[in-house]
Enzyme design. Structure first.
Site, mmCIF file in Angstrom:
data_model
loop_
_atom_site.group_PDB
_atom_site.id
_atom_site.type_symbol
_atom_site.label_atom_id
_atom_site.label_comp_id
_atom_site.label_asym_id
_atom_site.label_seq_id
_atom_site.Cartn_x
_atom_site.Cartn_y
_atom_site.Cartn_z
ATOM 1 N N HIS A 108 11.953 -15.732 -62.760
ATOM 2 C CA HIS A 108 12.888 -16.412 -63.659
ATOM 3 C C HIS A 108 13.368 -15.390 -64.677
ATOM 4 C CE1 HIS A 108 13.775 -19.659 -66.854
ATOM 5 N NE2 HIS A 108 14.781 -19.571 -66.018
ATOM 6 N N LYS A 113 17.901 -25.955 -60.567
ATOM 7 C CA LYS A 113 16.489 -25.649 -60.710
ATOM 8 C C LYS A 113 15.684 -26.143 -59.510
ATOM 9 C CE LYS A 113 16.657 -23.310 -64.480
ATOM 10 N NZ LYS A 113 16.525 -21.831 -64.400
ATOM 11 N N ARG A 150 17.236 -31.453 -68.235
ATOM 12 C CA ARG A 150 16.317 -31.754 -67.142
ATOM 13 C C ARG A 150 15.282 -32.797 -67.568
ATOM 14 N NH1 ARG A 150 13.005 -28.381 -66.287
ATOM 15 N NH2 ARG A 150 13.395 -26.911 -67.991
ATOM 16 N N ASP A 210 19.767 -15.339 -64.247
ATOM 17 C CA ASP A 210 18.683 -16.323 -64.363
ATOM 18 C C ASP A 210 17.607 -16.261 -63.288
ATOM 19 O OD1 ASP A 210 17.615 -18.538 -65.867
ATOM 20 O OD2 ASP A 210 18.261 -19.875 -64.270
ATOM 21 N N SER A 267 14.705 -20.510 -72.845
ATOM 22 C CA SER A 267 15.991 -20.887 -73.418
ATOM 23 C C SER A 267 16.051 -20.506 -74.897
ATOM 24 C CB SER A 267 16.199 -22.396 -73.267
ATOM 25 O OG SER A 267 17.428 -22.792 -73.829
ATOM 26 N N ARG A 303 26.577 -26.574 -71.837
ATOM 27 C CA ARG A 303 26.502 -25.442 -70.900
ATOM 28 C C ARG A 303 27.797 -25.295 -70.105
ATOM 29 N NH1 ARG A 303 21.497 -23.066 -69.691
ATOM 30 N NH2 ARG A 303 19.723 -24.039 -70.732
ATOM 31 N N LYS A 355 18.215 -14.231 -73.126
ATOM 32 C CA LYS A 355 18.152 -13.682 -71.769
ATOM 33 C C LYS A 355 19.553 -13.476 -71.174
ATOM 34 C CE LYS A 355 16.202 -16.462 -68.823
ATOM 35 N NZ LYS A 355 17.244 -16.963 -67.894
ATOM 36 N N THR A 356 20.400 -14.482 -71.295
ATOM 37 C CA THR A 356 21.758 -14.373 -70.759
ATOM 38 C C THR A 356 22.603 -13.443 -71.612
ATOM 39 O OG1 THR A 356 21.661 -16.582 -69.779
ATOM 40 C CG2 THR A 356 23.848 -15.672 -70.195
#
Length: 565
Positions: free
Chosen positions: A253, A234, A91, A290, A271, A355, A275-276
């Site tokens: 988030h 996003k 991003r 997410d 990141s 990704r 989390k994932t």
């Protein structure tokens, strides 16, 4: 504004003119827009273009177009579409803009995250994007939903010139049924993605040839100068992060899963914090990885898919994610063997931010529809490269607010140019780049939810132990999983706790499957006690300095819940 001569909104009388979020749509009779190809003309400020509109194409047809027309595209040995995003492999937060409009100007948290753009400059960018799209031989449209709860979901339309982008959003938005697509009508929000074409650097408010701009009043997002698909994902989240609190519900988030008894857990983390990975548990159905919204009745996922980091991915460590990379998935910027098409997930030569986007149903235990009850546990994840935060701590409500607003993790040496030692990173609400309202608004809404439902909140460090990065070692994933298991089993609710240092935290004396020495960083530290104290003080002061930016709106008890020196 976009006008389509082959599109009719269902229910509109023959020949009617229908106003929608994407513009004024002139209809011509009772023809429905179906998935596939149709002749169309786009009119914008008097410029016409006759071409082919490809709407909600099946993944196989998007594969065909991507392979035929987009250089660098291939099919992996597992069947995923491999695509490249060009010069931008992540991003571009410095190029994000929000239009300053009378209807929203008092709502937006203006500053480094939400930089102002004039309505005139947005109109220039919009026209530039549409003019570029008018020159393309193919235009792709994907119509889908953001939000699994019909009460709160919005209709999103994506207009783009790359099959890769269309397939990406096919995975990330909620895919409509044939009946829902036929009755889709006008979108609530439109993304105009002309990322192959640069912004005009002379346009007022532009700082580079990249521009990602959102107008809440026009309900449009315009992308110029970047082909990184994550900007669209996003962008939708930013819109929901504005609309949901305005509707009285909390956007988050976070990832989310559900236990066999219906107990829901939320995982917050930046990141690289896990989390994932930690929410992908074969024993707990996945609600989402997410983006979620917490309503009066429970939580729902905003998205229809997952967007997982694949650097160093392996079937042994993350089997659910590894197996989700198959036909229909999109792999971004990965390196692969040209002969076998096998992907080398350890190769960072293009980017470390490799990704994969895949539909959520590719996770075997995904819960579809992606909705759940009110959460029982909230896990705030951090990757502390200083090696002084404990692997797990139980937080009071005030501490939960402090750490939620702080959103701490750390960069490590070697990940970015110029980073030679651990560097603290604070991202408010664990998602600062996507906030629209002031962080305290989200925190206050979360505090109310926690109080209403007696939620347990935990701080879990998946970073370093025994010393800072370069001396200590990263906490093994099996220990982090054991801690999460202990949270879900209720073991940590019943555990004994002791006070931990300047961070003013309560840490358990024992957790099944985790060595007792690991649980207390002061005992695991391999250096001198003086070094440990100095490192702890350094991080504590960074916390305090960061929180000064929110102290004017935070409650006294929240401020007092931070590190004490």
């Amino acid at each position: 504004m976009l006008r389509c001569c082959c599109r009719r909104v269902l229910g509109a009388p023959r020949g009617a003119v229908v106003a929608g979020a994407a513009g004024i749509l002139q209809t011509h009779g009772p023809r429905r827009l179906r998935p596939g190809l149709c002749s169309r003309a786009i009119h914008t400020d008097g410029i016409d273009f006759a071409g082919k509109l490809r709407r909600n194409l099946a993944p196989a047809r998007l594969y065909e177009d991507a392979l035929r027309y987009e250089p660098g595209t291939a099919i992996s040995s597992a069947g995923a579409l491999i695509a490249t995003s060009g010069a931008k492999t992540g991003r571009s937060p410095r190029d994000k803009r929000v239009v300053e409009e009378a209807s929203t100007v008092d709502d937006v948290w203006w500053g480094p995250v939400n930089k102002k753009l004039s309505e005139e400059a947005f109109a220039v960018n919009y026209e530039r994007a549409v003019n570029y799209l008018n020159t393309r031989d193919r235009l792709y449209v994907f119509d889908g939903f953001a939000g699994w709860d019909p009460k709160y979901r919005i209709k999103v339309r994506v207009v783009c010139a790359r099959a890769y982008h269309a397939l990406f959003m096919n995975n990330m938005l909620i895919r409509p049924s044939p009946e829902e697509l036929a009755a889709f009508g006008e979108p609530d929000f439109t993304i105009v993605n002309a990322g192959q074409f640069p912004a005009n650097r002379l346009t007022r408010g532009m700082t580079s040839s990249t521009s990602v701009a959102i107008s809440f009043e026009r309900r449009q997002m315009v992308i110029l100068g970047t082909e990184y698909a994550g900007e669209m994902k996003k962008g939708v989240f930013t819109v929901m992060h504005y609309l949901m609190p305005k509707a009285g519900v909390l956007s988050l988030h976070s990832s989310c899963n559900e236990g066999p008894s219906g107990d829901v857990s939320l995982f917050f983390g930046l990141s690289g914090t896990g989390k994932t990975t930690l929410s992908a548990d074969p024993r707990r159905p996945l609600i989402g990885d997410d983006e979620h919204v917490w309503t009066e009745s429970g939580v729902f996922n905003i998205e229809g898919g997952c967007y997982a980091k694949t650097i160093d991915l392996s079937a042994e460590k993350e089997p659910e994610i590894f197996d989700a990379i198959r036909f229909g998935s999109v792999l971004e910027n990965v390196v692969f063997d040209p002969a076998t098409r096998a992907v080398d997930y350890a190769d960072k030569s293009i980017t470390e931010n490799t990704r994969c986007a895949y539909p959520i149903e590719y996770i075997p235990n995904a819960k579809v529809p992606c909705v759940g009850g009110n959460p029982k546990n909230i896990v705030l994840l951090t990757c502390d490269a200083f090696g002084v935060l404990p692997p797990v701590a139980r937080l009071t409500p005030a501490q939960a607010m402090y750490h939620f607003i702080s959103g701490y993790t750390a960069k490590i040496a070697g990940t970015e140019e110029g980073v030679t030692e651990p560097e603290a990173t604070f991202s408010a609400c664990f998602g600062q780049p996507f906030l629209v309202w002031h962080p305290v608004k989200y925190a206050q809404m979360l505090a109310q939810k926690m109080q209403e439902h007696s939620v347990n909140v935990w701080l879990v460090n998946t970073g370093w132990n025994g010393g800072a990065y370069g001396t200590g070692k990263r906490i093994p994933l099996r220990y982090s999983r054991a801690i999460i298991d202990a949270i879900h089993s209720g073991e940590l609710e019943r555990a004994d706790y002791e006070q931990y240092g300047v961070f003013n935290l309560q840490i358990p004396t024992a957790v099944s499957g985790v060595p007792a020495k690991v649980l207390d960083p002061s005992q695991a530290w391999e250096g001198t006690p003086a070094d440990f104290a100095a490192t702890s003080t350094k991080l504590a002061r960074l916390f305090q300095a960061n929180f000064k930016g929110y102290a004017d709106k935070a409650a006294p008890e929240t401020i007092a819940a931070g590190p004490q020196l």
